[in-house]
Structure formats: C-alpha cells, structure tokens
Design a protein around this motif. Structure first.
Motif, PDB file in Angstrom:
ATOM      1  N   ALA A  66      -8.789 -10.391  -2.399  1.00  0.00           N
ATOM      2  CA  ALA A  66      -8.624 -10.835  -1.019  1.00  0.00           C
ATOM      3  C   ALA A  66      -7.429 -11.790  -0.969  1.00  0.00           C
ATOM      4  CB  ALA A  66      -9.891 -11.521  -0.545  1.00  0.00           C
ATOM      5  N   PRO A  67      -6.687 -11.796   0.073  1.00  0.00           N
ATOM      6  CA  PRO A  67      -6.951 -11.141   1.351  1.00  0.00           C
ATOM      7  C   PRO A  67      -6.304  -9.761   1.484  1.00  0.00           C
ATOM      8  CG  PRO A  67      -5.107 -12.627   1.608  1.00  0.00           C
ATOM      9  CD  PRO A  67      -5.539 -12.717   0.166  1.00  0.00           C
ATOM     10  N   ALA A  68      -5.946  -9.122   0.373  1.00  0.00           N
ATOM     11  CA  ALA A  68      -5.191  -7.861   0.447  1.00  0.00           C
ATOM     12  C   ALA A  68      -5.808  -6.744  -0.394  1.00  0.00           C
ATOM     13  CB  ALA A  68      -3.752  -8.117   0.009  1.00  0.00           C
ATOM     14  N   PRO A  69      -7.103  -6.425  -0.200  1.00  0.00           N
ATOM     15  CA  PRO A  69      -7.687  -5.341  -0.999  1.00  0.00           C
ATOM     16  C   PRO A  69      -7.040  -3.996  -0.674  1.00  0.00           C
ATOM     17  CG  PRO A  69      -9.170  -5.935   0.773  1.00  0.00           C
ATOM     18  CD  PRO A  69      -8.033  -6.938   0.802  1.00  0.00           C
ATOM     19  N   GLU A  70      -7.136  -3.079  -1.625  1.00  0.00           N
ATOM     20  CA  GLU A  70      -6.524  -1.756  -1.460  1.00  0.00           C
ATOM     21  C   GLU A  70      -7.544  -0.635  -1.718  1.00  0.00           C
ATOM     22  OE1 GLU A  70      -1.874  -1.712  -2.627  1.00  0.00           O
ATOM     23  OE2 GLU A  70      -3.252  -1.774  -4.319  1.00  0.00           O
ATOM     24  N   PRO A  71      -8.392  -0.302  -0.750  1.00  0.00           N
ATOM     25  CA  PRO A  71      -9.196   0.907  -0.933  1.00  0.00           C
ATOM     26  C   PRO A  71      -8.261   2.115  -0.963  1.00  0.00           C
ATOM     27  CG  PRO A  71      -9.394   0.094   1.310  1.00  0.00           C
ATOM     28  CD  PRO A  71      -8.583  -0.913   0.551  1.00  0.00           C
ATOM     29  N   LYS A  72      -8.687   3.168  -1.660  1.00  0.00           N
ATOM     30  CA  LYS A  72      -7.810   4.336  -1.819  1.00  0.00           C
ATOM     31  C   LYS A  72      -8.583   5.629  -1.597  1.00  0.00           C
ATOM     32  CE  LYS A  72      -4.907   2.083  -5.272  1.00  0.00           C
ATOM     33  NZ  LYS A  72      -5.613   0.992  -5.905  1.00  0.00           N
ATOM     34  N   PHE A  73      -7.865   6.617  -1.098  1.00  0.00           N
ATOM     35  CA  PHE A  73      -8.357   7.990  -0.989  1.00  0.00           C
ATOM     36  C   PHE A  73      -7.382   8.822  -1.810  1.00  0.00           C
ATOM     37  CE2 PHE A  73      -8.462  11.948   1.811  1.00  0.00           C
ATOM     38  CZ  PHE A  73      -9.563  12.473   1.164  1.00  0.00           C
ATOM     39  N   MET A  74      -7.847   9.365  -2.919  1.00  0.00           N
ATOM     40  CA  MET A  74      -6.983   9.909  -3.973  1.00  0.00           C
ATOM     41  C   MET A  74      -7.198  11.396  -4.168  1.00  0.00           C
ATOM     42  SD  MET A  74      -5.044   8.647  -6.443  1.00  0.00           S
ATOM     43  CE  MET A  74      -4.370   9.111  -8.000  1.00  0.00           C
ATOM     44  N   ARG A  75      -6.072  12.112  -4.379  1.00  0.00           N
ATOM     45  CA  ARG A  75      -6.165  13.533  -4.732  1.00  0.00           C
ATOM     46  C   ARG A  75      -5.018  13.890  -5.654  1.00  0.00           C
ATOM     47  NH1 ARG A  75      -4.819  17.581   0.068  1.00  0.00           N
ATOM     48  NH2 ARG A  75      -5.368  18.907  -1.656  1.00  0.00           N
ATOM     49  N   CYS A  76      -5.200  14.939  -6.414  1.00  0.00           N
ATOM     50  CA  CYS A  76      -4.164  15.471  -7.298  1.00  0.00           C
ATOM     51  C   CYS A  76      -3.557  16.686  -6.601  1.00  0.00           C
ATOM     52  CB  CYS A  76      -4.778  15.865  -8.645  1.00  0.00           C
ATOM     53  SG  CYS A  76      -3.600  16.582  -9.808  1.00  0.00           S
ATOM     54  N   THR A  77      -2.233  16.702  -6.487  1.00  0.00           N
ATOM     55  CA  THR A  77      -1.560  17.794  -5.787  1.00  0.00           C
ATOM     56  C   THR A  77      -0.852  18.761  -6.731  1.00  0.00           C
ATOM     57  OG1 THR A  77       0.366  16.366  -5.464  1.00  0.00           O
ATOM     58  CG2 THR A  77      -1.250  16.464  -3.667  1.00  0.00           C
ATOM     59  N   ARG A  78      -0.753  18.372  -8.016  1.00  0.00           N
ATOM     60  CA  ARG A  78      -0.098  19.236  -9.008  1.00  0.00           C
ATOM     61  C   ARG A  78      -0.573  18.805 -10.389  1.00  0.00           C
ATOM     62  NH1 ARG A  78       6.391  19.303  -9.451  1.00  0.00           N
ATOM     63  NH2 ARG A  78       6.585  20.186 -11.520  1.00  0.00           N
ATOM     64  N   GLY A  79      -0.844  19.755 -11.257  1.00  0.00           N
ATOM     65  CA  GLY A  79      -1.300  19.426 -12.603  1.00  0.00           C
ATOM     66  C   GLY A  79      -2.768  19.068 -12.616  1.00  0.00           C
ATOM     67  N   ALA A  80      -3.116  18.033 -13.393  1.00  0.00           N
ATOM     68  CA  ALA A  80      -4.507  17.590 -13.501  1.00  0.00           C
ATOM     69  C   ALA A  80      -4.518  16.131 -13.931  1.00  0.00           C
ATOM     70  CB  ALA A  80      -5.267  18.442 -14.508  1.00  0.00           C
ATOM     71  N   ILE A  81      -5.442  15.378 -13.337  1.00  0.00           N
ATOM     72  CA  ILE A  81      -5.610  13.982 -13.726  1.00  0.00           C
ATOM     73  C   ILE A  81      -7.087  13.687 -13.917  1.00  0.00           C
ATOM     74  CG2 ILE A  81      -3.512  13.201 -12.548  1.00  0.00           C
ATOM     75  CD1 ILE A  81      -5.281  12.049 -10.327  1.00  0.00           C
ATOM     76  N   TYR A  82      -7.358  12.712 -14.771  1.00  0.00           N
ATOM     77  CA  TYR A  82      -8.702  12.163 -14.918  1.00  0.00           C
ATOM     78  C   TYR A  82      -8.675  10.825 -14.198  1.00  0.00           C
ATOM     79  CZ  TYR A  82     -13.116  10.758 -17.014  1.00  0.00           C
ATOM     80  OH  TYR A  82     -14.418  10.363 -17.213  1.00  0.00           O
ATOM     81  N   ASP A  83      -9.364  10.747 -13.080  1.00  0.00           N
ATOM     82  CA  ASP A  83      -9.357   9.562 -12.231  1.00  0.00           C
ATOM     83  C   ASP A  83     -10.486   8.629 -12.668  1.00  0.00           C
ATOM     84  OD1 ASP A  83      -8.007   8.768  -9.478  1.00  0.00           O
ATOM     85  OD2 ASP A  83     -10.102   8.132  -9.417  1.00  0.00           O
TER      86      ASP A  83
END
Length: 174
Positions: A66-83
């Motif tokens: 706080a005061p600047a949290p960063e919620p995220k909505f994440m997707r992979c558009t190419r390749g593959a990632i382990y989130d």
C-alpha cells in the motif's frame, strides 16, 4: 468464460470458452461484468507484455505494498509459462501459501492474482510471451520481492530456472 477459485484465497483460474466453426474460434478474454459476478475487482490501469527468449527464464516474485498494490490478470499469448503466486497478506488464511499453474495459448487458461500477492513466472518454451492487465501503477518505492527458492515457501518448479535477474536473486529471505 469459466471461473474456478484457485487454492489461495481471492485468487482465480479463468478459462476461455471458445465457440468454434470451420474458420476457427471466438473466445472472450475479459469481461468486467463476469468478473464482478465473481467478486473480482477490475479497475485495471495498465496492460503490460513480457517476452522471454530462453526456456527457464524466471521473472519475479514481486508485489507492491500500500498505497499502490498491483492485482493482475495474466495470460500467456505465445509459448508456455508456469505462473506462480504467493499470498503475502498476513491476515489471510492462505498467508505464505503458493500456487502454480501452466498457462499456454492452447489451454486458454488465465489467472487473477489478487493485490498483495507475490507473483512471477517461469518460461517453459522459447520465445514465450505474456500479456497482463494490472490494477495499479508501478511504484518503485512500494515494490517488494521474495526469492523463488526461499526454503520457507518450498516452491517446486517444473524446471530449474537458468535465467534470473540480479534483482530477483537479491531479495531477502523471509
């Protein structure tokens, strides 16, 4: 879109529901109304992309206080990632617990990472790219991090990272 609660409080796994025909398919990647129906805050202020050329590139684990949290909505558009996400909220019943999931364009899986969660990802294929919407502005003085290999967390990754920034290697242990 199909919404499934992740094992960590307030985190979500979201899958697209493609509608296909002989041309290919159509799928919704985001819908504010559907997010609201599941109690997921939106208010995204940035859309970021990340590209990693090498398999085994680890980015993270970062969060902002706080005061600047960063919620995220994440997707992979190419390749593959382990989130990977870790609940860093001391008052949460899932405090310091982690969750990981493979994201690829083919599995059409995305994740919602709540505010005050450490977040990162590991590339599983070369030339992997991600796209993520962020609910707060990057604020360097609020940035925090935790090491992916902190023994207190016990995170088991599908492959060993071989590209990690000095910054990500220098975060203090819990």
């Amino acid at each position: 879109m199909i919404f499934k609660e992740a094992p960590l409080k307030d985190a979500w796994i979201i899958r697209q529901s493609p509608i296909g025909d002989d041309r290919g398919y159509f799928a919704r990647a985001f819908c504010e109304k559907e997010f609201a129906e599941h109690g997921i805050p939106t208010g995204f202020v940035q859309v970021n992309t990340s590209f990693s050329k090498d398999v085994g590139t680890l980015r993270g684990l970062h969060w902002q206080t706080a005061p600047a949290p960063e919620p995220k909505f994440m997707r992979c558009t190419r390749g593959a990632i382990y989130d990977i996400m870790v609940d860093m909220r001391p008052e949460s019943p899932t405090y310091l617990q982690h969750f990981g999931i493979e994201l690829t364009p083919e599995n059409q899986t995305m994740v919602y990472v709540p505010a005050f969660f450490a977040h990162g990802f590991l590339t599983l294929e070369p030339d992997s790219q991600s796209l993520y919407m962020v609910g707060g502005y990057y604020t360097p003085e609020c940035e925090r991090g935790v090491r992916y290999n902190d023994p207190k967390l016990g995170i088991k990754l599908p492959i060993e990272p071989n590209v990690v920034s000095e910054k990500d290697l220098s975060w203090p242990l819990l």
